[in-house]
Design a protein around this motif. Structure first.
Motif, PDB file in Angstrom:
ATOM      1  N   PHE A 118       0.807  -1.292  -0.033  1.00  0.00           N
ATOM      2  CA  PHE A 118      -0.062   0.063  -0.059  1.00  0.00           C
ATOM      3  C   PHE A 118       0.838   1.334   0.202  1.00  0.00           C
ATOM      4  CE2 PHE A 118      -2.577  -3.232   2.216  1.00  0.00           C
ATOM      5  CZ  PHE A 118      -3.628  -3.108   1.562  1.00  0.00           C
ATOM      6  N   THR A 119       0.469   2.253  -0.514  1.00  0.00           N
ATOM      7  CA  THR A 119       0.898   3.516  -0.490  1.00  0.00           C
ATOM      8  C   THR A 119       0.491   4.248   1.006  1.00  0.00           C
ATOM      9  OG1 THR A 119       0.697   4.121  -2.733  1.00  0.00           O
ATOM     10  CG2 THR A 119       1.052   5.899  -1.503  1.00  0.00           C
ATOM     11  N   TYR A 120      -0.628   3.914   1.315  1.00  0.00           N
ATOM     12  CA  TYR A 120      -1.231   4.142   2.766  1.00  0.00           C
ATOM     13  C   TYR A 120      -2.661   3.574   2.898  1.00  0.00           C
ATOM     14  CZ  TYR A 120      -3.961   8.066   0.724  1.00  0.00           C
ATOM     15  OH  TYR A 120      -4.757   9.202  -0.267  1.00  0.00           O
ATOM     16  N   VAL A 121      -2.865   3.530   4.162  1.00  0.00           N
ATOM     17  CA  VAL A 121      -4.232   2.907   4.620  1.00  0.00           C
ATOM     18  C   VAL A 121      -4.756   3.830   5.330  1.00  0.00           C
ATOM     19  CG1 VAL A 121      -5.272   1.179   5.787  1.00  0.00           C
ATOM     20  CG2 VAL A 121      -3.170   0.585   4.608  1.00  0.00           C
ATOM     21  N   ARG A 136      -3.292   6.779   7.873  1.00  0.00           N
ATOM     22  CA  ARG A 136      -3.939   7.969   7.875  1.00  0.00           C
ATOM     23  C   ARG A 136      -5.155   8.079   8.704  1.00  0.00           C
ATOM     24  NH1 ARG A 136      -1.693  10.728   2.253  1.00  0.00           N
ATOM     25  NH2 ARG A 136       0.676   9.816   2.238  1.00  0.00           N
ATOM     26  N   ILE A 137      -5.660   9.205   8.912  1.00  0.00           N
ATOM     27  CA  ILE A 137      -7.087   9.285   9.149  1.00  0.00           C
ATOM     28  C   ILE A 137      -8.071  10.277   8.568  1.00  0.00           C
ATOM     29  CG2 ILE A 137      -8.566  10.073  11.263  1.00  0.00           C
ATOM     30  CD1 ILE A 137      -6.136   9.575  13.269  1.00  0.00           C
ATOM     31  N   ALA A 167       0.590  11.224  18.525  1.00  0.00           N
ATOM     32  CA  ALA A 167       1.151  10.165  19.554  1.00  0.00           C
ATOM     33  C   ALA A 167       1.161   8.769  19.030  1.00  0.00           C
ATOM     34  CB  ALA A 167       0.232  10.006  20.815  1.00  0.00           C
ATOM     35  N   ALA A 168       0.342   8.625  17.720  1.00  0.00           N
ATOM     36  CA  ALA A 168       0.276   7.102  17.465  1.00  0.00           C
ATOM     37  C   ALA A 168       1.163   7.010  16.276  1.00  0.00           C
ATOM     38  CB  ALA A 168      -1.038   6.827  17.181  1.00  0.00           C
ATOM     39  N   GLY A 169       1.546   8.005  15.557  1.00  0.00           N
ATOM     40  CA  GLY A 169       2.573   8.137  14.505  1.00  0.00           C
ATOM     41  C   GLY A 169       1.936   8.183  13.276  1.00  0.00           C
ATOM     42  N   VAL A 170       0.579   8.604  13.304  1.00  0.00           N
ATOM     43  CA  VAL A 170      -0.247   8.903  12.053  1.00  0.00           C
ATOM     44  C   VAL A 170       0.249   9.685  11.166  1.00  0.00           C
ATOM     45  CG1 VAL A 170      -2.500   9.613  11.065  1.00  0.00           C
ATOM     46  CG2 VAL A 170      -2.446   7.605  13.000  1.00  0.00           C
ATOM     47  N   SER A 171       0.453   9.648  10.036  1.00  0.00           N
ATOM     48  CA  SER A 171       1.149  10.581   9.031  1.00  0.00           C
ATOM     49  C   SER A 171       0.281  11.736   8.472  1.00  0.00           C
ATOM     50  CB  SER A 171       1.616  10.141   7.818  1.00  0.00           C
ATOM     51  OG  SER A 171       0.746   9.582   7.003  1.00  0.00           O
ATOM     52  N   LEU A 172      -1.056  11.629   8.440  1.00  0.00           N
ATOM     53  CA  LEU A 172      -1.847  12.635   7.900  1.00  0.00           C
ATOM     54  C   LEU A 172      -3.444  12.491   8.478  1.00  0.00           C
ATOM     55  CD1 LEU A 172      -2.081  13.900   4.435  1.00  0.00           C
ATOM     56  CD2 LEU A 172      -4.153  13.152   5.379  1.00  0.00           C
ATOM     57  N   VAL A 173      -4.233  13.552   8.698  1.00  0.00           N
ATOM     58  CA  VAL A 173      -5.537  13.525   9.257  1.00  0.00           C
ATOM     59  C   VAL A 173      -6.105  14.211   8.259  1.00  0.00           C
ATOM     60  CG1 VAL A 173      -7.412  14.103  10.859  1.00  0.00           C
ATOM     61  CG2 VAL A 173      -5.180  13.375  11.322  1.00  0.00           C
TER      62      VAL A 173
END
Length: 383
Positions: free
Chosen positions: A144-147, A186-187, A208-214
């Protein structure tokens, strides 16, 4: 600047097959640029493939609406043909959706096939429930590029109001699990009037979780959100000025957090239009043929805001693509080239406004607010 192409070296015996031919034989575009240059718009560059309509949830805002009740699944043979066809048509960025896409019986094979065919970007949108984790355990970060996980608020108080009791805790655990294993996680958050105050709470959690983008987008009011049961509608819809203020707040927040923030402007003040045009906004995305959405029943749409209608651009069946010769969304898009939706366009940068908005909500947002100009709901601002 011309980039030197690189060629994919694959063992043809190990390649997936379509109609008895390996991908290397049936697909002539087995090369791609060393880097994928960003372009504002392109022919069907973004492919949104809805591989099923089955989902465990019945979210209050879900634009899929009654499709979830019929729960169609696209056969694997049709998925293969669709992936090949839309790659040939120029698709480079593939988003796999449902329903809940991970419930498709061949989900893992579909993801691997998309990469083998040569889609430069493969993206998954998921509700993040435990069944999704079981499927994702069979795949690697490189698939995946991202999930992106759907989270509708920064706590169970808001998310569960949309998706059901206990759903926030499960989806949040999945989000952290993905990030811990190295997925670009991502979210995606749908903002309505009820959860708006809590949506910014996702930013410290994401950091805090290390998510890259919202990414934030506004409740559409279609599908399950069309108030047919008297639950949503006016109670959930966000008025244009409130959404503009929310987006301005996102601009203020951008320097405080490490995750990137995306949003879809949807509406803008006339004084803000120059900024969006500078970022690449070119009006209604439907007229540019930038994207295509394909459903298991064969309907293909350019604009996702028209999913509740029969104005689909084309029909896809048995590996054949046929333009819809009846009422078609393209006619709706092109009409605004000659006359603005408000009857007398007050700002040429809106390029006729949003014809889909008028059809879905009964009138243009610019008609109710003197300073508001509609922005295409599918165009994202990267701040």
């Amino acid at each position: 600047m011309t980039r030197k192409p690189i060629y994919l070296q694959r063992d043809s015996a190990a390649m997936p097959k379509v109609d008895g031919q390996s991908i290397s034989e049936s697909y002539g575009w087995a090369r791609f640029p060393e880097t994928h240059e960003r372009i504002s718009y392109g022919r069907f560059r973004n492919v949104y493939l809805y591989i099923n309509e089955k989902c465990q949830l019945r979210c209050g805002h879900c634009y899929m609406g009654d499709r979830l009740e019929r729960a169609l699944t696209m056969p694997m043979s049709e998925v293969e043909k669709a992936l090949l066809f839309w790659r040939r048509m120029g698709g480079s960025k593939l988003t796999i959706l449902g329903g809940e896409a991970t419930l498709h019986p061949h989900f893992v094979d579909i993801v691997r096939l998309a990469k083998a065919i040569g889609y430069e970007k493969v993206i998954l949108t998921t509700n993040g429930l435990k069944s999704a984790v079981r499927r994702l355990e069979q795949l690697s970060v490189d698939n995946f590029t991202y999930v992106q996980v759907s989270l509708d608020g920064g706590s169970s108080n808001t998310h569960d109001q949309v998706r059901g009791d206990g759903m926030f805790d499960i989806a949040w655990e999945t989000t952290k699990w993905l990030a811990e294993r190295g997925f670009d996680t991502r979210i995606i958050c749908t903002v309505n009037r009820k959860n708006m105050a809590d949506c910014l709470s996702l930013l410290p959690l994401a950091q805090a979780a290390g998510v890259s983008l919202v990414k934030y987008h506004v409740f559409s009011g279609i599908g399950n959100g069309n108030d047919k049961d008297g639950i949503q509608g006016e109670d959930w819809l966000v008025d244009p000025l409130s959404w503009i203020k929310f987006c301005e707040r996102l601009e203020e927040e951008k320097s405080k957090w490490s995750p990137q923030i995306w949003y879809q402007p949807t509406y803008a003040l006339r004084s803000q239009l120059a900024k969006y045009v500078e970022q690449g906004y070119q009006g209604c995305i439907g007229r540019t043929m930038d994207r295509i959405s394909i459903f298991p029943d064969g309907r293909a749409y350019i604009c996702s805001y028209l999913f509740d209608t029969k104005l689909n651009y084309a029909t896809w069946k048995d590996g054949e693509f046929e333009i819809n010769r009846g009422p078609n969304e393209v006619e709706l898009f092109c009409r605004t080239l000659m006359q603005g939706q408000c009857g007398g366009c007050k700002e040429t940068a809106c390029m006729g406004g949003c014809p889909a908005e008028t059809l879905a909500l009964g009138g243009p947002s610019c008609g109710a607010h003197e300073e508001v100009v509609p922005i295409c709901r599918l165009w994202k601002s990267d701040i």
